[in-house]
Write a protein that holds these residues in place. Structure first.
Motif, PDB file in Angstrom:
ATOM      1  N   ASN A  19       0.807  -1.216   0.000  1.00 47.30           N
ATOM      2  CA  ASN A  19       0.000   0.000   0.000  1.00 47.30           C
ATOM      3  C   ASN A  19       0.845   1.273   0.000  1.00 47.30           C
ATOM      4  O   ASN A  19       1.778   1.387  -0.782  1.00 47.30           O
ATOM      5  N   MET A  20       0.506   2.247   0.838  1.00 50.13           N
ATOM      6  CA  MET A  20       1.192   3.543   0.794  1.00 50.13           C
ATOM      7  C   MET A  20       2.682   3.418   1.065  1.00 50.13           C
ATOM      8  O   MET A  20       3.499   4.075   0.413  1.00 50.13           O
ATOM      9  N   GLY A  21       3.054   2.591   2.029  1.00 46.36           N
ATOM     10  CA  GLY A  21       4.467   2.453   2.355  1.00 46.36           C
ATOM     11  C   GLY A  21       5.273   1.948   1.182  1.00 46.36           C
ATOM     12  O   GLY A  21       6.369   2.455   0.893  1.00 46.36           O
ATOM     13  N   ARG A  22       4.747   0.948   0.507  1.00 43.44           N
ATOM     14  CA  ARG A  22       5.421   0.413  -0.683  1.00 43.44           C
ATOM     15  C   ARG A  22       5.561   1.482  -1.754  1.00 43.44           C
ATOM     16  O   ARG A  22       6.640   1.656  -2.345  1.00 43.44           O
ATOM     17  N   THR A  23       4.493   2.216  -2.010  1.00 44.83           N
ATOM     18  CA  THR A  23       4.522   3.234  -3.059  1.00 44.83           C
ATOM     19  C   THR A  23       5.479   4.364  -2.706  1.00 44.83           C
ATOM     20  O   THR A  23       6.186   4.892  -3.565  1.00 44.83           O
ATOM     21  N   ILE A  24       5.521   4.750  -1.437  1.00 44.88           N
ATOM     22  CA  ILE A  24       6.478   5.777  -1.006  1.00 44.88           C
ATOM     23  C   ILE A  24       7.897   5.293  -1.246  1.00 44.88           C
ATOM     24  O   ILE A  24       8.746   6.030  -1.774  1.00 44.88           O
ATOM     25  N   ALA A  25       8.195   4.057  -0.855  1.00 45.05           N
ATOM     26  CA  ALA A  25       9.543   3.520  -1.047  1.00 45.05           C
ATOM     27  C   ALA A  25       9.925   3.518  -2.525  1.00 45.05           C
ATOM     28  O   ALA A  25      11.043   3.921  -2.889  1.00 45.05           O
ATOM     29  N   LEU A  26       9.023   3.085  -3.394  1.00 53.04           N
ATOM     30  CA  LEU A  26       9.315   3.042  -4.829  1.00 53.04           C
ATOM     31  C   LEU A  26       9.493   4.446  -5.401  1.00 53.04           C
ATOM     32  O   LEU A  26      10.368   4.685  -6.238  1.00 53.04           O
ATOM     33  N   ALA A  33      16.950   7.645  -4.464  1.00 55.46           N
ATOM     34  CA  ALA A  33      17.333   7.289  -3.097  1.00 55.46           C
ATOM     35  C   ALA A  33      17.571   5.792  -2.941  1.00 55.46           C
ATOM     36  O   ALA A  33      16.934   4.973  -3.610  1.00 55.46           O
ATOM     37  N   SER A  34      18.484   5.447  -2.050  1.00 51.80           N
ATOM     38  CA  SER A  34      18.602   4.078  -1.562  1.00 51.80           C
ATOM     39  C   SER A  34      17.598   3.927  -0.422  1.00 51.80           C
ATOM     40  O   SER A  34      17.442   4.842   0.388  1.00 51.80           O
ATOM     41  N   VAL A  35      16.922   2.785  -0.351  1.00 52.96           N
ATOM     42  CA  VAL A  35      15.795   2.657   0.578  1.00 52.96           C
ATOM     43  C   VAL A  35      15.882   1.360   1.377  1.00 52.96           C
ATOM     44  O   VAL A  35      16.096   0.282   0.813  1.00 52.96           O
ATOM     45  N   LEU A  36      15.696   1.484   2.693  1.00 46.05           N
ATOM     46  CA  LEU A  36      15.521   0.314   3.535  1.00 46.05           C
ATOM     47  C   LEU A  36      14.036  -0.024   3.579  1.00 46.05           C
ATOM     48  O   LEU A  36      13.217   0.835   3.925  1.00 46.05           O
ATOM     49  N   ILE A  37      13.721  -1.255   3.207  1.00 47.74           N
ATOM     50  CA  ILE A  37      12.347  -1.747   3.232  1.00 47.74           C
ATOM     51  C   ILE A  37      12.117  -2.458   4.554  1.00 47.74           C
ATOM     52  O   ILE A  37      12.881  -3.345   4.942  1.00 47.74           O
ATOM     53  N   ASN A  38      11.058  -2.071   5.240  1.00 48.23           N
ATOM     54  CA  ASN A  38      10.782  -2.612   6.566  1.00 48.23           C
ATOM     55  C   ASN A  38       9.392  -3.207   6.644  1.00 48.23           C
ATOM     56  O   ASN A  38       8.423  -2.656   6.134  1.00 48.23           O
ATOM     57  N   GLY A  39       9.310  -4.354   7.275  1.00 45.61           N
ATOM     58  CA  GLY A  39       8.042  -4.959   7.660  1.00 45.61           C
ATOM     59  C   GLY A  39       8.255  -5.651   8.989  1.00 45.61           C
ATOM     60  O   GLY A  39       9.369  -5.670   9.526  1.00 45.61           O
ATOM     61  N   ARG A  40       7.201  -6.244   9.506  1.00 47.79           N
ATOM     62  CA  ARG A  40       7.335  -6.950  10.784  1.00 47.79           C
ATOM     63  C   ARG A  40       7.312  -8.459  10.601  1.00 47.79           C
ATOM     64  O   ARG A  40       8.052  -9.182  11.268  1.00 47.79           O
ATOM     65  N   THR A  41       6.483  -8.946   9.662  1.00 44.77           N
ATOM     66  CA  THR A  41       6.339 -10.395   9.491  1.00 44.77           C
ATOM     67  C   THR A  41       6.411 -10.848   8.038  1.00 44.77           C
ATOM     68  O   THR A  41       6.721 -12.005   7.782  1.00 44.77           O
ATOM     69  N   LEU A  45       7.182 -10.482   1.051  1.00 45.52           N
ATOM     70  CA  LEU A  45       6.686  -9.244   0.447  1.00 45.52           C
ATOM     71  C   LEU A  45       7.754  -8.158   0.501  1.00 45.52           C
ATOM     72  O   LEU A  45       7.922  -7.392  -0.451  1.00 45.52           O
ATOM     73  N   ALA A  46       8.467  -8.084   1.608  1.00 47.49           N
ATOM     74  CA  ALA A  46       9.522  -7.074   1.738  1.00 47.49           C
ATOM     75  C   ALA A  46      10.607  -7.293   0.692  1.00 47.49           C
ATOM     76  O   ALA A  46      11.092  -6.342   0.058  1.00 47.49           O
ATOM     77  N   GLU A  47      10.994  -8.527   0.493  1.00 49.07           N
ATOM     78  CA  GLU A  47      12.012  -8.829  -0.514  1.00 49.07           C
ATOM     79  C   GLU A  47      11.511  -8.491  -1.914  1.00 49.07           C
ATOM     80  O   GLU A  47      12.280  -8.025  -2.767  1.00 49.07           O
ATOM     81  N   SER A  48      10.226  -8.706  -2.147  1.00 45.16           N
ATOM     82  CA  SER A  48       9.644  -8.361  -3.445  1.00 45.16           C
ATOM     83  C   SER A  48       9.686  -6.863  -3.694  1.00 45.16           C
ATOM     84  O   SER A  48      10.004  -6.408  -4.803  1.00 45.16           O
ATOM     85  N   VAL A  49       9.373  -6.073  -2.667  1.00 43.89           N
ATOM     86  CA  VAL A  49       9.441  -4.615  -2.808  1.00 43.89           C
ATOM     87  C   VAL A  49      10.883  -4.176  -3.034  1.00 43.89           C
ATOM     88  O   VAL A  49      11.158  -3.288  -3.853  1.00 43.89           O
ATOM     89  N   ALA A  50      11.816  -4.794  -2.327  1.00 46.95           N
ATOM     90  CA  ALA A  50      13.231  -4.459  -2.523  1.00 46.95           C
ATOM     91  C   ALA A  50      13.646  -4.727  -3.965  1.00 46.95           C
ATOM     92  O   ALA A  50      14.403  -3.944  -4.557  1.00 46.95           O
ATOM     93  N   ASP A  51      13.162  -5.816  -4.537  1.00 56.21           N
ATOM     94  CA  ASP A  51      13.457  -6.101  -5.948  1.00 56.21           C
ATOM     95  C   ASP A  51      12.887  -5.009  -6.848  1.00 56.21           C
ATOM     96  O   ASP A  51      13.524  -4.604  -7.829  1.00 56.21           O
ATOM     97  N   GLU A  52      11.698  -4.516  -6.512  1.00 56.00           N
ATOM     98  CA  GLU A  52      11.099  -3.432  -7.292  1.00 56.00           C
ATOM     99  C   GLU A  52      11.928  -2.149  -7.174  1.00 56.00           C
ATOM    100  O   GLU A  52      12.079  -1.414  -8.153  1.00 56.00           O
ATOM    101  N   VAL A  53      12.437  -1.885  -5.976  1.00 57.29           N
ATOM    102  CA  VAL A  53      13.282  -0.704  -5.776  1.00 57.29           C
ATOM    103  C   VAL A  53      14.526  -0.802  -6.661  1.00 57.29           C
ATOM    104  O   VAL A  53      14.916   0.160  -7.329  1.00 57.29           O
ATOM    105  N   ARG A  54      15.144  -1.961  -6.649  1.00 56.61           N
ATOM    106  CA  ARG A  54      16.350  -2.147  -7.469  1.00 56.61           C
ATOM    107  C   ARG A  54      16.024  -1.989  -8.948  1.00 56.61           C
ATOM    108  O   ARG A  54      16.803  -1.394  -9.707  1.00 56.61           O
TER     109      ARG A  54
END
Length: 250
Positions: A19-26, A33-41, A45-54
């Protein structure tokens, strides 16, 4: 603004797996920017977003952490600074939601929402400041909500948490101005969620949005990008409402 106006910057976006957090990171990554992707569990999904950032041209690292836990927050900031060597941007996005009448809310539920929003922003900001003060373009952006400003039934704990975030934003902006760290709050109204098109809370049904449509995560991310970029350096201590006119601050 330049499409790469955040080149060389490093960011932490809490709760950035969807949702919003993912879109902000992207969006920050697309700006350089280089971005740290954070989740709790949700590690996958976090690794998938990191792949999108890259794929968007930014560097990314994943660090799972509960932002209400002091030691885990310290580890979160350390992971970002170890990976990127600096920290320029902190986006406090994590916030649990609860829709219940006040008389049905257990104390543990109340504390859970307050902690995710306020304790999380406090702990992440406190851990990040020693790094942010080394930057010449440091900013903190807190993600608030319209319920903290307008009377909304069955949202008492969320409203209390988000209103507290506004107070934290203003006080911290004054405290950090001398260190050239800006602090602002972005307060969304109704924003479409991934996988739930058309889902709308009752207060937006009872009182329709004047612009006649829901917002998109990109609407929030664009404002966060502005506040984090060179054109946002003279904005601090402000709460900026993005809600299609549903709530108008005066």
């Amino acid at each position: 603004m330049s499409e790469r106006d955040l080149d060389g910057a490093a960011a932490i976006v809490t709760g950035s797996v969807r949702n919003m957090g993912r879109t902000i990171a992207l969006t920050l990554a697309q700006a350089g920017a280089s971005v740290l992707i954070n989740g709790r569990t949700s590690t996958d999904l976090a690794e998938s977003v990191a792949d999108e950032v890259r794929a968007a041209g930014g560097a990314a690292v994943v660090h799972m952490a509960d932002v209400t836990d002091e030691a885990q927050v310290d580890g979160l900031v350390a992971a970002a600074t170890d990976a990127f060597g600096r920290l320029d941007i902190l986006v406090n996005n994590v916030s649990n939601r609860l829709a219940k009448p006040l008389t049905d809310i257990a104390l543990a539920e109340w504390r859970g929402v307050i902690s995710s929003t306020l304790d999380g922003a406090f702990l992440c900001s406190r851990a990040a400041i020693p790094w942010l003060e080394k930057s010449d373009r440091a900013c903190i952006v807190n993600i608030g909500g319209v319920s903290g400003h307008a009377g909304v039934a069955n949202r008492t704990v969320v409203a209390a948490a988000k209103a507290g975030l506004v107070g934290l934003t203003g006080a911290l902006a004054a405290e950090l101005a001398g260190r050239d760290i800006t602090v602002n709050c972005v307060a969304p109204g109704h924003i479409e969620h991934e996988g739930e098109p058309g889902r709308m809370s009752q207060h937006f049904i009872d009182r329709p949005i004047p612009l006649g449509r829901a917002g998109a995560p990109e609407d929030i991310a664009a404002m966060v990008h502005l506040l984090c970029g060179p054109r946002g350096r003279f904005v601090t201590g402000q709460t900026i409402h993005i809600n299609g006119g549903w709530h108008i601050a005066t």
